[in-house]
Structure formats: structure tokens, C-alpha cells
Design a protein around this motif. Sequence first.
Motif, PDB file in Angstrom:
ATOM      1  N   GLN A   1       0.818  -1.201   0.000  1.00  0.00           N
ATOM      2  CA  GLN A   1       0.000   0.000   0.000  1.00  0.00           C
ATOM      3  C   GLN A   1       0.856   1.257   0.000  1.00  0.00           C
ATOM      4  O   GLN A   1       0.354   2.345   0.170  1.00  0.00           O
ATOM      5  N   LYS A   2       2.172   1.090  -0.162  1.00  0.00           N
ATOM      6  CA  LYS A   2       3.048   2.254  -0.238  1.00  0.00           C
ATOM      7  C   LYS A   2       2.889   2.929  -1.595  1.00  0.00           C
ATOM      8  O   LYS A   2       2.669   2.263  -2.616  1.00  0.00           O
ATOM      9  N   SER A   3       3.044   4.227  -1.588  1.00  0.00           N
ATOM     10  CA  SER A   3       2.868   4.974  -2.836  1.00  0.00           C
ATOM     11  C   SER A   3       3.874   6.109  -2.933  1.00  0.00           C
ATOM     12  O   SER A   3       4.501   6.490  -1.941  1.00  0.00           O
ATOM     13  N   ILE A   4       3.979   6.626  -4.140  1.00  0.00           N
ATOM     14  CA  ILE A   4       4.866   7.758  -4.420  1.00  0.00           C
ATOM     15  C   ILE A   4       4.103   8.778  -5.249  1.00  0.00           C
ATOM     16  O   ILE A   4       3.412   8.415  -6.208  1.00  0.00           O
ATOM     17  N   ILE A   5       4.239  10.038  -4.875  1.00  0.00           N
ATOM     18  CA  ILE A   5       3.723  11.135  -5.690  1.00  0.00           C
ATOM     19  C   ILE A   5       4.920  12.001  -6.074  1.00  0.00           C
ATOM     20  O   ILE A   5       5.627  12.515  -5.203  1.00  0.00           O
ATOM     21  N   MET A   6       5.161  12.104  -7.372  1.00  0.00           N
ATOM     22  CA  MET A   6       6.259  12.953  -7.844  1.00  0.00           C
ATOM     23  C   MET A   6       5.688  14.168  -8.565  1.00  0.00           C
ATOM     24  O   MET A   6       4.931  14.041  -9.517  1.00  0.00           O
ATOM     25  N   ILE A   7       6.064  15.336  -8.079  1.00  0.00           N
ATOM     26  CA  ILE A   7       5.604  16.592  -8.670  1.00  0.00           C
ATOM     27  C   ILE A   7       6.793  17.223  -9.388  1.00  0.00           C
ATOM     28  O   ILE A   7       7.779  17.617  -8.758  1.00  0.00           O
ATOM     29  N   PHE A   8       6.693  17.252 -10.704  1.00  0.00           N
ATOM     30  CA  PHE A   8       7.796  17.743 -11.541  1.00  0.00           C
ATOM     31  C   PHE A   8       7.550  19.216 -11.861  1.00  0.00           C
ATOM     32  O   PHE A   8       6.538  19.567 -12.478  1.00  0.00           O
ATOM     33  N   LEU A   9       8.460  20.057 -11.405  1.00  0.00           N
ATOM     34  CA  LEU A   9       8.342  21.495 -11.636  1.00  0.00           C
ATOM     35  C   LEU A   9       8.954  21.785 -13.013  1.00  0.00           C
ATOM     36  O   LEU A   9      10.138  22.082 -13.139  1.00  0.00           O
ATOM     37  N   THR A  10       8.121  21.708 -14.008  1.00  0.00           N
ATOM     38  CA  THR A  10       8.526  21.719 -15.407  1.00  0.00           C
ATOM     39  C   THR A  10       9.368  22.945 -15.755  1.00  0.00           C
ATOM     40  O   THR A  10       8.884  24.069 -15.665  1.00  0.00           O
ATOM     41  N   GLY A  11      10.611  22.705 -16.124  1.00  0.00           N
ATOM     42  CA  GLY A  11      11.432  23.801 -16.595  1.00  0.00           C
ATOM     43  C   GLY A  11      12.604  24.154 -15.704  1.00  0.00           C
ATOM     44  O   GLY A  11      13.543  24.805 -16.137  1.00  0.00           O
ATOM     45  N   GLY A  12      12.561  23.696 -14.448  1.00  0.00           N
ATOM     46  CA  GLY A  12      13.682  23.942 -13.553  1.00  0.00           C
ATOM     47  C   GLY A  12      13.435  25.104 -12.609  1.00  0.00           C
ATOM     48  O   GLY A  12      13.552  26.266 -13.004  1.00  0.00           O
ATOM     49  N   PRO A  13      13.091  24.823 -11.351  1.00  0.00           N
ATOM     50  CA  PRO A  13      12.773  25.902 -10.408  1.00  0.00           C
ATOM     51  C   PRO A  13      14.034  26.603  -9.897  1.00  0.00           C
ATOM     52  O   PRO A  13      15.117  26.014  -9.872  1.00  0.00           O
ATOM     53  N   PRO A  14      13.912  27.861  -9.484  1.00  0.00           N
ATOM     54  CA  PRO A  14      15.068  28.611  -8.976  1.00  0.00           C
ATOM     55  C   PRO A  14      15.365  28.242  -7.520  1.00  0.00           C
ATOM     56  O   PRO A  14      14.663  28.662  -6.602  1.00  0.00           O
ATOM     57  N   HIS A  15      16.412  27.468  -7.321  1.00  0.00           N
ATOM     58  CA  HIS A  15      16.739  26.992  -5.973  1.00  0.00           C
ATOM     59  C   HIS A  15      16.970  28.146  -5.017  1.00  0.00           C
ATOM     60  O   HIS A  15      16.577  28.103  -3.856  1.00  0.00           O
ATOM     61  N   GLN A  16      17.616  29.236  -5.551  1.00  0.00           N
ATOM     62  CA  GLN A  16      17.976  30.359  -4.672  1.00  0.00           C
ATOM     63  C   GLN A  16      16.791  31.253  -4.330  1.00  0.00           C
ATOM     64  O   GLN A  16      16.912  32.144  -3.493  1.00  0.00           O
ATOM     65  N   ASP A  17      15.644  31.026  -4.961  1.00  0.00           N
ATOM     66  CA  ASP A  17      14.440  31.785  -4.638  1.00  0.00           C
ATOM     67  C   ASP A  17      13.410  30.936  -3.904  1.00  0.00           C
ATOM     68  O   ASP A  17      12.287  31.389  -3.683  1.00  0.00           O
ATOM     69  N   MET A  18      13.812  29.711  -3.538  1.00  0.00           N
ATOM     70  CA  MET A  18      12.855  28.830  -2.881  1.00  0.00           C
ATOM     71  C   MET A  18      13.368  28.319  -1.534  1.00  0.00           C
ATOM     72  O   MET A  18      12.771  28.573  -0.492  1.00  0.00           O
ATOM     73  N   VAL A  19      14.469  27.585  -1.564  1.00  0.00           N
ATOM     74  CA  VAL A  19      14.912  26.927  -0.326  1.00  0.00           C
ATOM     75  C   VAL A  19      16.332  27.317   0.071  1.00  0.00           C
ATOM     76  O   VAL A  19      16.836  26.834   1.088  1.00  0.00           O
ATOM     77  N   ASP A  20      16.968  28.171  -0.707  1.00  0.00           N
ATOM     78  CA  ASP A  20      18.383  28.473  -0.446  1.00  0.00           C
ATOM     79  C   ASP A  20      18.668  29.940  -0.772  1.00  0.00           C
ATOM     80  O   ASP A  20      19.482  30.243  -1.649  1.00  0.00           O
ATOM     81  N   LEU A  21      17.979  30.821  -0.075  1.00  0.00           N
ATOM     82  CA  LEU A  21      18.103  32.247  -0.390  1.00  0.00           C
ATOM     83  C   LEU A  21      19.474  32.781   0.016  1.00  0.00           C
ATOM     84  O   LEU A  21      20.008  32.422   1.068  1.00  0.00           O
TER      85      LEU A  21
END
Lengths: 454, 297
Positions: free
Chosen positions: A50-70
Motif C-alpha cells: 500500500q506504499k505509494s509515491i507522488i512525484m511533482i515535476f516542476l517543469t522547466g527547472g525551479p530557482p533553488h535560490q528563490d525557494m529553499v536556499d536564499l
Amino acid sequence: MLNIYDKSSTNDFCDGVSRRQFLQIGGLAMGGLALPQLLQAEASTGRKSQKSIIMIFLTGGPPHQDMVDLKMDAPAEIRGEFRPINTNVPGIDLCELMPRLSQMTDKLGVIRSLVGSEGRHSAFQSWTGWTTANQPAGGRPSLGSSVSKLQGISVPGMPAFVNLNPKMRGGSWNDPGQAGYAGQAHAPFTPNQGSGGANLELKGITLDTLGDRRALSSRLDRLKREADADGSLAGLDAFNEQAFGILTSSKLVDALDFEQEDSKLRDRYGRGDNVYAGYGDAGILLNDYFLAARRLVEAGVRVVTLSYGRWDWHGRPHGTNFDNARDHIPALDVGLSALIEDLERRDMLDDTSIVVWGEFGRTPRINKKGGRDHWPRVACAMMAGGGIRGGQLIGATNRLGEHATERPVHFQEVFATLYHNIGIDVNYAAINDLNGRPRYLVDHNKYQPLRELL
Amino acid sequence: MQTLSLQVRHPNAVYDAAFSPDGKLLATASLDNTAKIWDLQTGEELHTLRGHGDGVCGVFFLAEGKRLATASLDKSLRIWDVGSGSGLATMSGHQQYIECMAGSPDRKLLASGGYDNVVRVWDAEAAEQKFVLSGHGDAIYSVAFSADSKLLASGSYDQSLLLWGAETGEKLGPLDGHDGTVEGIAFSADGKLFATASGDGRIRLGSVASRVVTTELEGHPNYAKCVAFSPNGSLLASACRDGELRLWNAKTHDNLATINVHSNSVYSVSFSPDGKQLVSASFDRTIKVWNVEQLLT
């Protein structure tokens, strides 16, 4: 395939909501594969989970420095427009555009040092963990196809692997996940891509009938009962019978029909717009699909993937990186936090691994059009659920966000973690390529599950 | 009376909004590749104009409101019949993305600018190009006609602001005094003043006669995107990238109102013909029509 008779020329409900998500359950695309083949393949596996995976692909490449690494110490031409905010985990900060996720960071694994990007605009690496170069005969299968091959279906009437992408204009992104040498039997169900041809047709079910979704479910169930009763299925082999079962399964119809959910819950997920985001060539920013993903895993689908929005923000005149960030990141914040919250409330979070990422990061230096360009040297990812230890910050980059300075994490380490969480040991599990040579799911001599999250 | 008299939205970013000459209709332009025409009284969406192959960045009513001009990132301008919503003409010429478009107050001319670094002036009636104006060293971010339709100003990424004869295409010279990209331009109704919104966050006012900036209005915390004079010239509206709208006394330069109206960049502000309403269009996908009197109280 099963098609539902469309006697009108319109695709819209009177309330403006597209019928497409719902209608196409009758035209499930399976990478051109006949469903019986899929089921034949499933029959070769026995394991149920019953294990599952949801993968959300941020199409195009998200800006790491504007999200989790300012990078607040960087000069203005690199720093960007946003500020970090504290989270509920001391020592981890996130972008101010993610207030909800910042209050559930104790459930997140935040990776600031994702490396190994091939640097291509393509979903392939995020779907498979591998680059496109030197693929074995048949091609590398995507995550969902590998899981489908190794674990089969979890619940009768539900496919193992569903991709919720709409058909996209951007060719390299318009890839729902290849089955590769896992075999076309393990290609994803793609209910939002439309289909051609018709192997089966449900006579008498029309758009008018579809106006009432519950009526459709009822009709499908009755059709199946009638077919069983009059022996119509008797001449079919077991796999065709199962195919009929899946395609006429009201469970699958229901799982995809997020409009059955309480309106307040849909609001909490953020709903979104069912049109192509940004330039119009990539994913849609439709948070309803996060809700559909939850419904699918709840109904027994093992792997759900979807491309979300358009994150390839090179700048004007299609909006600056920051205009687009103010558009997309809050929507992701709402949808992802709702998904985590909803799964937890249903006691499903520990069984459902979530990963959110794109194909690469963005350039530290802001270009003259206010955009950030492609930056394969480092990227970011967020993980949640699946039993991972949350509140973890993995890796670091230098002052300008140019490269990983601590704990570089390869795409395949994330894949190894996902496989681990769903019950597949990457040190042993293998799938034969078309030459009959066993192929491991990741390069396990180099890459293992992320110990920080286990 | 409500401060916000109407709010409508596109399913993608909104780049421009324009009132019809009689003030009854509103046209909006969006990155969703469409323009829409709305009934201002009811908020009803009357038409969605489809045909452009990329985002729509400009809208302007022509022919006493019977036709609408649109400009698109697909490098073309189109003319539409407002009554039926059908396309009438397509004007091509730009070699790169178009960024901005303006129409002359007499509704006879259109001007567009973009990433081919030129301004193109179009005969709106004939749907033909009249002039190609060269002089900027980089992309054109803004264009505006004077109230008498005789002057045209264009602003650029290269921080230059140039003045042209709208009917002749003659380059009249620069309007000096900018230290940032020129994002928005407006002329006062009496033709004596010009105003600009700049990437350095400042709103500048200048004399058309002397062609120099005379006043700088500070206050926006960041990138100013757009500016507009009220029809009687008493007010100036400006907005910036994180959704802040300001109203200024155009004569005393006092900041009369500051309000955060959008959650993303405001790409366009415009007063209604009677000056009682103000429309703002934003990358946050919404268009908001404001009661000016209420904004000032």
C-alpha cells in the motif's frame, strides 16, 4: 481502449469546468499499449503493497535560490527579490513565498545540493533518475514503470502508475514517463492526454450522461454487471477481462473525479487554473491535481506523477523570474502543504512519499530581462512522507548559490530513497533490458537511499 | 460606495487593461494568449478574443469603441470587431517580441515597441505600418501618445526616453534625466507634462517644452512599472512590482494614497474617461477597477 461516445462538439461543462479530466477515463492512454498487455505483465508479479509515491515535476527547472536556499549575502544582481522566513525547524529557512510549508518544515526533507543534472530541458531524468545518454536496449524505464514492473497493481481495478500530465506543446516535457525496457505494459495511464482509436466503446453513455458523474459510475458498474451476467466477457482472456475491469472501474473514475471532494478541501488545496501556465508550452498550475493524486494513491495507485506549472523563467516579456515566482511558488506552497496535511489527516503520509523537483537549478546571476537561466550545477528538491525523518536540511551551496559545498545529493540518491520507501531494495532489484541483461534501478555502487531521511 | 467596484481575472498573468471611450467596456490583455472584453456595469465577460500565438501585452479601443487593437508577444498586432469579437486584421513587422503598445487619443494611430529595439507606428484605420522609429539602443519597454495625438514618447531598457513627431516620424530629441529603465510613460491632458515610471522605483515628472525631468517622486519601494494621468490632469497614478498603487497630486506632488492592491507586479494602470474609475492589471491574474474618490478617502 474504451471510448465514451461524445455526441457534442464541446468539451466544457456549463460551469466552465472542462470535462476532459473526467471524460478521458474512457479513453485512458497507455503509451499506445493495449491494456491486456499491461495486466499480463502485472500477473508476473506477486507483491502487494500500500506504499505509494507522488512525484511533482516542476517543469522547466525551479530557482533553488528563490525557494529553499536564499542568498541574502550575495550582491543584488544575484540575491533576488525575496527574503527568507523562519520555519518551525530552527536552522532551516525558506522563501517568504512559502509560509505554509514553513510551518510544516518538520515534515520536509529539504535538499539544497541536488547535483548530476544532465542540463537538458526534459522530464526524463526526473522521471527515471538517469541521463538520456548510453541507455540500455529498450531505454530506461521511469520510476512508475519500474515500480509497476516490480510490484504490479495494488488493488484490482486500479493501475499501478498514473501520470496526470496534460498533453504539452513543449516536446521535451511532453513525456509522461517512458516504460522503456520494463515493457510497454508498464507505461503510465495518462488520463489527461487523450487517446486515439477505440478498442471498446460504451454504447449509450453520452456527454449528457456524463453531466452527472455519479450516474456515470452507476452506468459503468451496471454495464459490467450486465456484461458479466450475459457472458459477454466469457470469450475474453483473463487479461482482457481485467482490462475491461479497470476501464470500467468506478473506483478509478471516482479517484480521478476530484470534484467529488468537499468544496472546502478543494479550496484548501488551492484549486488553480486548468490552462497551460506561463508561456503555454508546459504544465498547468492546477492544484486540483494534487488532490487527484491523493485520491489515486488512496484508491491504490502506487505511483502518481504530474508536471506542475512552467518554471523555466528566462524573463521578460513572459514575466521576470520574480513575477513568475510570485505566481507559482505561493500556489505550490498552498497545494503541497494541503497534500501533506491531507495525507497526514488520513493517516497516509507515512505510506506516501512525495518528491518535488525539476530538471535543474537557475543561474545565480539575474539576466537583463529579469530572468534566471539554466543552471545544471546545482538544484533543489523537497521530500515529504513515506516515513522519512522530516525537519532535515541536506546539503549546502556556496555564498552565491553556484555549487554544492556540502553533501552533494545525486538524482539517483533521491530515487534510491523513493524505491526504499516503497519497499524496493535498489541493491537487489533489477529489470532485464531488451537484451536480457539485468539492469539495476540506480547505480547502487554509488548511490544509496539518503541516510539523513531514513 | 465600494473602493473596489469590479474584479475580474484571466487564468494567467494580465499585462494591460483599457476602458472604452464611453466608459462602458473594459478590455484586458493576458499571457493566456487572449484578450477579453468585459461589461463594466455587470462584470460580464462579453468576448474572449483568441487568435494570437503568444501572450497579449496591449489593448486599445479604436473607432469610438467599435474596434479593439491588441498587441502580442507573437510579434503581431490585431484589430478586432468589438460587437462580434471577430478578428478584422493582423499587422506584422516586428522581428522580436513586442513589449508595449499605445494608441493615440484621436484613435487613429497605434505605436508598438519591443525587443527589436524599434518603435513601429501604425495607421489603425488602414491597419498598415506608417513608420519605423530607430534610436534606442535596447528593447522598448514603453510608448505613449500626447493628448493631442501629435507627440509620441518611447522609453527603453537602455534608460533613454525619446520624443517623436507622431504624424511625421521625426525624432524630436531625448527627454533627459532617467537613471533606470523606462517602464511606463504618460502625458498630461494639457500636453505640458510627461511622467515616467522607472526601474529605479522613481516616478518622474517633466516639462514637454523643455524636455527635461523637473521632479522625482519617491516612495515606491521598488521597480515602478506604470503611470497614468487622470483625464483632468489633477491626479497621477503609479504602481510597482509587488502590487503597490499610489495616487499623487499631479501639481503639488503630494502622495494622496498608497494601497497594496495586488499580490504581484502591476503592469498597467489607467483612468476611465470620466476620471472616476481607475483600472489596475497585474501578473497576479486579476484586473481591479477602483473608485477613485474612495481611494482618496
